[in-house]
Design a protein around this motif. Structure first.
Motif, PDB file in Angstrom:
ATOM      1  N   LEU A 117       0.794  -1.097   0.122  1.00 14.37           N
ATOM      2  CA  LEU A 117       0.000  -0.143  -0.041  1.00 14.37           C
ATOM      3  C   LEU A 117       0.921   1.297   0.093  1.00 14.37           C
ATOM      4  O   LEU A 117       1.762   1.479   0.676  1.00 14.37           O
ATOM      5  CB  LEU A 117      -0.807  -0.101   1.345  1.00 14.37           C
ATOM      6  N   LYS A 118       0.628   2.405  -0.949  1.00 18.20           N
ATOM      7  CA  LYS A 118       1.416   3.433  -1.132  1.00 18.20           C
ATOM      8  C   LYS A 118       0.584   4.816  -0.727  1.00 18.20           C
ATOM      9  O   LYS A 118       1.280   5.466   0.232  1.00 18.20           O
ATOM     10  CB  LYS A 118       1.708   3.798  -2.610  1.00 18.20           C
ATOM     11  N   SER A 119      -0.733   4.646  -0.937  1.00 24.20           N
ATOM     12  CA  SER A 119      -1.563   6.020  -0.672  1.00 24.20           C
ATOM     13  C   SER A 119      -2.974   5.739  -0.621  1.00 24.20           C
ATOM     14  O   SER A 119      -3.326   4.598  -0.827  1.00 24.20           O
ATOM     15  CB  SER A 119      -0.998   7.159  -1.565  1.00 24.20           C
ATOM     16  N   ILE A 120      -3.628   6.628   0.027  1.00 23.88           N
ATOM     17  CA  ILE A 120      -5.171   6.313  -0.139  1.00 23.88           C
ATOM     18  C   ILE A 120      -5.681   7.764  -0.414  1.00 23.88           C
ATOM     19  O   ILE A 120      -5.346   8.784  -0.034  1.00 23.88           O
ATOM     20  CB  ILE A 120      -5.548   6.346   1.468  1.00 23.88           C
ATOM     21  N   THR A 121      -6.572   7.676  -1.369  1.00 24.37           N
ATOM     22  CA  THR A 121      -7.374   8.646  -2.115  1.00 24.37           C
ATOM     23  C   THR A 121      -9.057   8.659  -1.502  1.00 24.37           C
ATOM     24  O   THR A 121      -9.581   7.691  -1.443  1.00 24.37           O
ATOM     25  CB  THR A 121      -7.360   8.610  -3.547  1.00 24.37           C
ATOM     26  N   PHE A 122      -9.495   9.929  -0.929  1.00 23.25           N
ATOM     27  CA  PHE A 122     -10.726  10.161  -0.646  1.00 23.25           C
ATOM     28  C   PHE A 122     -11.177  11.164  -1.798  1.00 23.25           C
ATOM     29  O   PHE A 122     -10.819  11.974  -2.173  1.00 23.25           O
ATOM     30  CB  PHE A 122     -10.947  11.178   0.692  1.00 23.25           C
ATOM     31  N   TYR A 123     -12.462  10.642  -2.278  1.00 19.32           N
ATOM     32  CA  TYR A 123     -13.290  11.074  -3.669  1.00 19.32           C
ATOM     33  C   TYR A 123     -14.300  11.828  -2.909  1.00 19.32           C
ATOM     34  O   TYR A 123     -15.330  11.170  -2.355  1.00 19.32           O
ATOM     35  CB  TYR A 123     -13.487  10.074  -4.399  1.00 19.32           C
ATOM     36  N   GLU A 124     -14.303  13.087  -2.778  1.00 19.18           N
ATOM     37  CA  GLU A 124     -15.290  14.094  -2.243  1.00 19.18           C
ATOM     38  C   GLU A 124     -15.997  14.976  -3.336  1.00 19.18           C
ATOM     39  O   GLU A 124     -15.375  15.262  -4.433  1.00 19.18           O
ATOM     40  CB  GLU A 124     -14.592  14.911  -1.260  1.00 19.18           C
ATOM     41  N   SER A 125     -17.332  14.952  -3.364  1.00 17.61           N
ATOM     42  CA  SER A 125     -18.146  15.316  -4.505  1.00 17.61           C
ATOM     43  C   SER A 125     -18.872  16.758  -4.170  1.00 17.61           C
ATOM     44  O   SER A 125     -20.062  16.721  -3.639  1.00 17.61           O
ATOM     45  CB  SER A 125     -19.134  14.334  -5.025  1.00 17.61           C
ATOM     46  N   THR A 126     -18.132  17.420  -3.882  1.00 14.06           N
ATOM     47  CA  THR A 126     -18.853  19.031  -3.612  1.00 14.06           C
ATOM     48  C   THR A 126     -19.294  19.565  -4.737  1.00 14.06           C
ATOM     49  O   THR A 126     -20.327  20.067  -4.987  1.00 14.06           O
ATOM     50  CB  THR A 126     -17.899  20.057  -3.001  1.00 14.06           C
ATOM     51  N   SER A 127     -18.421  19.768  -5.628  1.00 14.12           N
ATOM     52  CA  SER A 127     -18.699  20.257  -7.034  1.00 14.12           C
ATOM     53  C   SER A 127     -18.149  19.499  -8.354  1.00 14.12           C
ATOM     54  O   SER A 127     -16.791  19.959  -8.495  1.00 14.12           O
ATOM     55  CB  SER A 127     -18.270  21.670  -7.309  1.00 14.12           C
ATOM     56  N   GLY A 128     -18.366  18.342  -8.615  1.00 15.62           N
ATOM     57  CA  GLY A 128     -17.827  17.288  -9.204  1.00 15.62           C
ATOM     58  C   GLY A 128     -17.066  16.674  -8.135  1.00 15.62           C
ATOM     59  O   GLY A 128     -16.712  16.931  -7.121  1.00 15.62           O
ATOM     60  N   VAL A 129     -16.249  15.477  -8.525  1.00  9.29           N
ATOM     61  CA  VAL A 129     -15.495  14.682  -7.838  1.00  9.29           C
ATOM     62  C   VAL A 129     -14.143  15.523  -7.661  1.00  9.29           C
ATOM     63  O   VAL A 129     -13.527  15.626  -8.729  1.00  9.29           O
ATOM     64  CB  VAL A 129     -15.449  13.270  -8.740  1.00  9.29           C
ATOM     65  N   MET A 130     -13.699  15.598  -6.548  1.00 11.36           N
ATOM     66  CA  MET A 130     -12.388  15.797  -6.231  1.00 11.36           C
ATOM     67  C   MET A 130     -11.558  14.770  -5.402  1.00 11.36           C
ATOM     68  O   MET A 130     -12.213  14.204  -4.598  1.00 11.36           O
ATOM     69  CB  MET A 130     -12.449  17.017  -5.349  1.00 11.36           C
ATOM     70  N   GLU A 131     -10.158  14.627  -5.724  1.00 12.27           N
ATOM     71  CA  GLU A 131      -9.574  13.501  -5.309  1.00 12.27           C
ATOM     72  C   GLU A 131      -8.586  14.338  -4.143  1.00 12.27           C
ATOM     73  O   GLU A 131      -7.875  15.299  -4.417  1.00 12.27           O
ATOM     74  CB  GLU A 131      -8.794  12.991  -6.497  1.00 12.27           C
ATOM     75  N   PHE A 132      -8.392  13.768  -3.107  1.00 12.64           N
ATOM     76  CA  PHE A 132      -7.747  13.927  -2.076  1.00 12.64           C
ATOM     77  C   PHE A 132      -6.739  12.778  -1.687  1.00 12.64           C
ATOM     78  O   PHE A 132      -7.376  12.096  -0.920  1.00 12.64           O
ATOM     79  CB  PHE A 132      -8.418  14.445  -0.842  1.00 12.64           C
ATOM     80  N   THR A 133      -5.683  12.800  -1.862  1.00 13.76           N
ATOM     81  CA  THR A 133      -4.594  11.537  -1.680  1.00 13.76           C
ATOM     82  C   THR A 133      -3.656  12.009  -0.599  1.00 13.76           C
ATOM     83  O   THR A 133      -3.009  12.786  -0.607  1.00 13.76           O
ATOM     84  CB  THR A 133      -3.890  11.425  -2.898  1.00 13.76           C
ATOM     85  N   PHE A 134      -3.416  10.982   0.266  1.00 13.40           N
ATOM     86  CA  PHE A 134      -2.697  11.068   1.330  1.00 13.40           C
ATOM     87  C   PHE A 134      -1.602   9.762   1.486  1.00 13.40           C
ATOM     88  O   PHE A 134      -1.969   8.697   1.180  1.00 13.40           O
ATOM     89  CB  PHE A 134      -3.318  11.050   2.685  1.00 13.40           C
ATOM     90  N   LEU A 135      -0.428  10.054   1.725  1.00 10.92           N
ATOM     91  CA  LEU A 135       0.676   8.962   2.046  1.00 10.92           C
ATOM     92  C   LEU A 135       0.351   8.044   3.002  1.00 10.92           C
ATOM     93  O   LEU A 135      -0.378   8.477   4.002  1.00 10.92           O
ATOM     94  CB  LEU A 135       1.971   9.346   1.915  1.00 10.92           C
ATOM     95  N   VAL A 136       0.417   6.711   3.067  1.00 10.99           N
ATOM     96  CA  VAL A 136       0.315   5.930   3.987  1.00 10.99           C
ATOM     97  C   VAL A 136       0.811   6.229   5.383  1.00 10.99           C
ATOM     98  O   VAL A 136      -0.064   6.276   6.387  1.00 10.99           O
ATOM     99  CB  VAL A 136       0.669   4.297   3.882  1.00 10.99           C
ATOM    100  N   ASP A 137       1.892   6.650   5.306  1.00 12.14           N
ATOM    101  CA  ASP A 137       2.613   7.067   6.702  1.00 12.14           C
ATOM    102  C   ASP A 137       2.466   8.722   7.015  1.00 12.14           C
ATOM    103  O   ASP A 137       3.320   9.239   7.734  1.00 12.14           O
ATOM    104  CB  ASP A 137       4.173   6.683   6.652  1.00 12.14           C
ATOM    105  N   GLY A 138       1.768   9.470   6.312  1.00 15.11           N
ATOM    106  CA  GLY A 138       1.534  10.722   6.505  1.00 15.11           C
ATOM    107  C   GLY A 138       0.923  11.366   7.418  1.00 15.11           C
ATOM    108  O   GLY A 138       0.251  10.558   8.109  1.00 15.11           O
ATOM    109  N   PRO A 139       1.143  12.456   7.798  1.00 18.21           N
ATOM    110  CA  PRO A 139       0.651  13.117   9.155  1.00 18.21           C
ATOM    111  C   PRO A 139      -0.917  13.183   9.152  1.00 18.21           C
ATOM    112  O   PRO A 139      -1.444  13.048  10.243  1.00 18.21           O
ATOM    113  CB  PRO A 139       1.243  14.441   9.272  1.00 18.21           C
TER     114      PRO A 139
END
Length: 271
Positions: A117-139
Motif C-alpha cells: 500500500l502506497k497511498s489512500i485517496t478520498f473522493y469527495e463530491s462538492t462540485s464534481g468529484v475531487m481527489e484528496f490523496t494522502f501517503l500511508v505514513d503521512g501525518p
C-alpha cells in the motif's frame, strides 16, 4: 345299579362342554410345538411374515395372557446396523467453512500495514468529484484533528463551511493509528435549502503496482441535520464515483461530527 352308572356318565359329559372341548374361558391359548403364532402388519402391502434377528433362539413374536386378553407383539428390527465406531464429535480444526465476505474476520491487520500500500485517496463530491490523496505514513491519516475544524484546521475542504478530518480508526470510527478502518469525519455549516454535506463517493487504496481497491464494508456512520439523506451511506462502497453519501449538517450540533467509516478486504481479510 344301572341308574347310578348312567347318572355318573351324564355328569362327566356335562363337565366337558359341547363337542368334548375345554371351556375357552378356563385356560390360556397355546401354540403347537415347532410353530410360530402368525402376526399382522398395518403396512399397505398386506400381511408380513415375522422378522427374526438371526438368533436361532429368538422369534419375531411374544405371546402373553389368556385368549380373553389382547396379544402383545414385540417388534424385532433388522440387525443390519450402521457402524458408528468411528463417529464422534466434529473436530473444528478439520472443518472448512466458507469465508464471510460481508463481515471482518477476528484478527484484521492495521490498514497502514497492508502489503504494497502506497497511498489512500478520498473522493469527495462538492462540485464534481475531487481527489484528496494522502501517503500511508503521512501525518493526515495518523493524526486526529481537534474541534472545531476550520480552513486552518482540516485535511479536506469542500465549501467555505465544510471541513473534514481523515484518519485510521476502529470499526466505530474512533481514532486509532493502528486501526484497520478508514474514517472521514467533519462539519458542514449549512441547513436546507442547501444540500447536505460530507459527499463521499469512494475511498481508494492505491498500491505500488498501480492497482487500487475501493472500500467493501460500510462499518459505521453518523448523519445529522435536516439535509441528511438516510440510506445514501452505501454509495461510499458501490465502486461508482458518480454516486455519493449525503450526511447532512452540524449547524444545530456543533459538538458532533458527520462521519463515514469504511473497511477494506485487504485489511479485514488479509491473505
Amino acid at each position: 345299579m344301572h341308574v347310578h352308572r348312567f347318572g355318573l356318565l351324564l355328569a362327566v359329559l356335562t363337565a366337558c362342554g359341547p363337542g368334548g372341548r375345554a371351556d375357552a374361558t378356563d385356560t390360556a391359548s397355546t401354540t403347537q410345538p415347532g410353530t410360530t403364532a402368525p402376526t399382522s402388519s398395518s403396512s399397505s402391502s398386506g400381511d408380513v411374515a415375522p422378522t427374526t434377528t438371526g438368533d436361532p433362539g429368538t422369534t419375531g413374536t411374544t405371546t402373553t395372557g389368556t385368549s380373553d386378553e389382547p396379544v402383545t407383539i414385540t417388534a424385532v428390527t433388522d440387525t443390519t446396523a450402521v457402524d458408528t465406531s468411528t463417529t464422534g464429535p466434529i473436530d473444528p480444526s478439520t472443518t472448512t467453512l466458507a469465508p464471510k465476505l460481508d463481515l471482518p474476520p477476528e484478527m484484521p491487520i492495521p490498514a497502514k500495514d497492508i502489503p504494497g500500500l502506497k497511498s489512500i485517496t478520498f473522493y469527495e463530491s462538492t462540485s464534481g468529484v475531487m481527489e484528496f490523496t494522502f501517503l500511508v505514513d503521512g501525518p493526515e491519516l495518523s493524526t486526529l484533528l481537534p474541534d472545531p475544524l476550520s480552513n486552518a484546521n482540516r485535511d479536506i475542504e469542500g465549501t467555505s463551511v465544510e471541513f473534514y478530518d481523515v484518519y485510521y480508526s476502529d470499526v466505530d470510527g474512533v481514532f486509532d493509528p493502528l486501526g484497520s478502518y478508514l474514517t472521514i469525519a467533519g462539519s458542514f455549516g449549512a441547513k436546507l435549502p442547501a444540500g447536505g454535506g460530507l459527499n463521499l463517493a469512494e475511498i481508494s487504496l492505491n498500491f505500488e503496482n498501480n492497482e487500487s481497491e475501493f472500500g467493501s464494508f460500510l462499518a459505521s456512520f453518523v448523519g445529522l441535520g435536516d439535509n441528511y439523506v438516510a440510506g445514501s451511506e452505501v454509495n461510499a462502497i458501490d465502486n461508482d464515483l458518480a454516486t455519493h453519501t449525503t450526511m447532512g449538517n452540524t449547524v444545530d450540533t456543533p459538538g458532533q461530527r458527520l462521519r463515514v467509516t469504511l473497511g477494506f478486504k485487504s485489511s479485514l481479510m488479509p491473505g
